[in-house]
Motif scaffolding. Structure first.
Motif, PDB file in Angstrom:
ATOM      1  N   ARG A  23      30.371  36.144  56.096  1.00  0.00           N
ATOM      2  CA  ARG A  23      31.642  36.000  55.463  1.00  0.00           C
ATOM      3  C   ARG A  23      32.734  35.535  56.220  1.00  0.00           C
ATOM      4  NH1 ARG A  23      31.210  41.395  52.601  1.00  0.00           N
ATOM      5  NH2 ARG A  23      29.422  41.379  51.244  1.00  0.00           N
ATOM      6  N   SER A  68      39.407  34.651  46.660  1.00  0.00           N
ATOM      7  CA  SER A  68      38.554  35.114  45.661  1.00  0.00           C
ATOM      8  C   SER A  68      38.879  36.424  44.727  1.00  0.00           C
ATOM      9  CB  SER A  68      37.154  35.617  46.237  1.00  0.00           C
ATOM     10  OG  SER A  68      36.530  34.373  46.583  1.00  0.00           O
ATOM     11  N   PRO A  69      39.921  36.948  45.603  1.00  0.00           N
ATOM     12  CA  PRO A  69      40.328  38.329  44.770  1.00  0.00           C
ATOM     13  C   PRO A  69      41.651  38.018  43.994  1.00  0.00           C
ATOM     14  CG  PRO A  69      40.032  38.887  47.283  1.00  0.00           C
ATOM     15  CD  PRO A  69      39.778  37.663  46.913  1.00  0.00           C
ATOM     16  N   GLY A  72      40.202  34.724  41.633  1.00  0.00           N
ATOM     17  CA  GLY A  72      39.091  35.285  40.721  1.00  0.00           C
ATOM     18  C   GLY A  72      37.751  34.844  40.984  1.00  0.00           C
ATOM     19  N   HIS A  73      36.460  35.261  40.413  1.00  0.00           N
ATOM     20  CA  HIS A  73      35.277  35.058  40.894  1.00  0.00           C
ATOM     21  C   HIS A  73      34.705  34.191  39.643  1.00  0.00           C
ATOM     22  CE1 HIS A  73      35.302  39.217  42.956  1.00  0.00           C
ATOM     23  NE2 HIS A  73      35.997  38.222  43.407  1.00  0.00           N
ATOM     24  N   TRP A  74      34.871  32.754  40.162  1.00  0.00           N
ATOM     25  CA  TRP A  74      34.439  31.751  39.252  1.00  0.00           C
ATOM     26  C   TRP A  74      33.921  30.577  39.955  1.00  0.00           C
ATOM     27  CZ3 TRP A  74      37.416  27.542  39.229  1.00  0.00           C
ATOM     28  CH2 TRP A  74      38.603  27.379  40.056  1.00  0.00           C
ATOM     29  N   ALA A  76      31.134  31.516  37.697  1.00  0.00           N
ATOM     30  CA  ALA A  76      30.057  32.346  37.815  1.00  0.00           C
ATOM     31  C   ALA A  76      28.796  31.971  37.120  1.00  0.00           C
ATOM     32  CB  ALA A  76      30.293  33.876  37.074  1.00  0.00           C
ATOM     33  N   HIS A  82      28.809  31.007  45.461  1.00  0.00           N
ATOM     34  CA  HIS A  82      29.139  32.208  46.274  1.00  0.00           C
ATOM     35  C   HIS A  82      28.265  32.635  47.098  1.00  0.00           C
ATOM     36  CE1 HIS A  82      27.075  35.457  43.922  1.00  0.00           C
ATOM     37  NE2 HIS A  82      26.882  34.380  43.139  1.00  0.00           N
ATOM     38  N   ASP A  85      30.767  38.230  48.400  1.00  0.00           N
ATOM     39  CA  ASP A  85      32.222  38.243  47.464  1.00  0.00           C
ATOM     40  C   ASP A  85      32.843  37.145  47.864  1.00  0.00           C
ATOM     41  OD1 ASP A  85      31.585  40.701  46.642  1.00  0.00           O
ATOM     42  OD2 ASP A  85      32.545  42.098  48.147  1.00  0.00           O
ATOM     43  N   VAL A  86      32.490  36.110  48.492  1.00  0.00           N
ATOM     44  CA  VAL A  86      33.069  34.816  48.788  1.00  0.00           C
ATOM     45  C   VAL A  86      32.722  33.843  47.813  1.00  0.00           C
ATOM     46  CG1 VAL A  86      33.672  32.935  50.511  1.00  0.00           C
ATOM     47  CG2 VAL A  86      33.265  35.570  51.416  1.00  0.00           C
ATOM     48  N   TRP A  87      33.518  33.449  47.061  1.00  0.00           N
ATOM     49  CA  TRP A  87      33.556  32.429  45.947  1.00  0.00           C
ATOM     50  C   TRP A  87      34.057  31.254  46.350  1.00  0.00           C
ATOM     51  CZ3 TRP A  87      30.611  33.080  41.221  1.00  0.00           C
ATOM     52  CH2 TRP A  87      30.203  34.295  40.993  1.00  0.00           C
ATOM     53  N   PRO A  90      37.435  29.323  44.571  1.00  0.00           N
ATOM     54  CA  PRO A  90      38.774  30.035  44.645  1.00  0.00           C
ATOM     55  C   PRO A  90      39.192  30.301  46.177  1.00  0.00           C
ATOM     56  CG  PRO A  90      37.340  31.097  43.154  1.00  0.00           C
ATOM     57  CD  PRO A  90      36.365  30.329  43.863  1.00  0.00           C
TER      58      PRO A  90
END
Length: 114
Positions: A23, A68-69, A72-74, A76, A82, A85-87, A90
Motif C-alpha cells: 500500500r 480513498s477515505p 470514497g471507494h469507487w 466499485a 483498487h 483499501d487503496v482505490w 480517489p
C-alpha cells in the motif's frame, strides 16, 4: 509491539511488512507520477528544482493516502481499480487536490503567481 535487539533495548521503528508495504509503495508511485506531471510537465511549482519536486512527492503521498477515505471507494463496479483499501482514482484525485492547494498556499505566502 515487538522490538529488534535484546530484551533490554527496543527499536521503535517498524518497517511495514507485506500488504502494508505494498500500500505504501502504491501510494508512493501515485504521488511520484502526479507530482512529476505537475512539477515537470505543467511547470506548476513555487520554486523550481529537484528538492521542490521531492517535497511535492511527500505532500502528494499524504493526499493520496487520504483520497480513498475522503472521496470514497469507487468505482466499485470495475474490478481491478483498487488494492485492499487503496482505490486508485480517489487516491489520484486526493494527491492532485492536496498538491494544488499546497502550491497555491506557497504562492500566496511568497506573493507570486505563476
Amino acid at each position: 509491539m515487538r522490538g529488534i535487539g535484546d530484551s533490554n533495548r527496543v527499536c521503535i521503528i517498524q518497517i511495514p511488512a507485506g500488504e502494508e508495504k505494498n500500500r505504501f509503495l502504491i501510494l508512493f508511485v501515485i504521488s511520484l507520477v502526479v507530482s512529476g506531471i505537475l512539477h515537470y510537465g505543467l511547470n506548476y511549482y513555487v520554486t523550481p528544482g529537484f528538492w521542490s519536486f521531492c517535497s511535492k512527492v511527500a505532500v502528494g503521498w499524504i493526499g493520496a493516502w487520504i483520497g480513498s477515505p475522503v472521496i470514497g471507494h469507487w468505482p466499485a463496479r470495475i474490478p481491478g481499480l483498487h488494492y485492499g483499501d487503496v482505490w486508485f482514482i480517489p487516491a489520484i484525485l486526493g494527491a492532485v487536490g492536496v498538491l494544488i492547494v499546497a502550491v497555491d498556499l506557497g504562492m500566496m505566502a511568497r506573493g507570486t503567481r505563476a
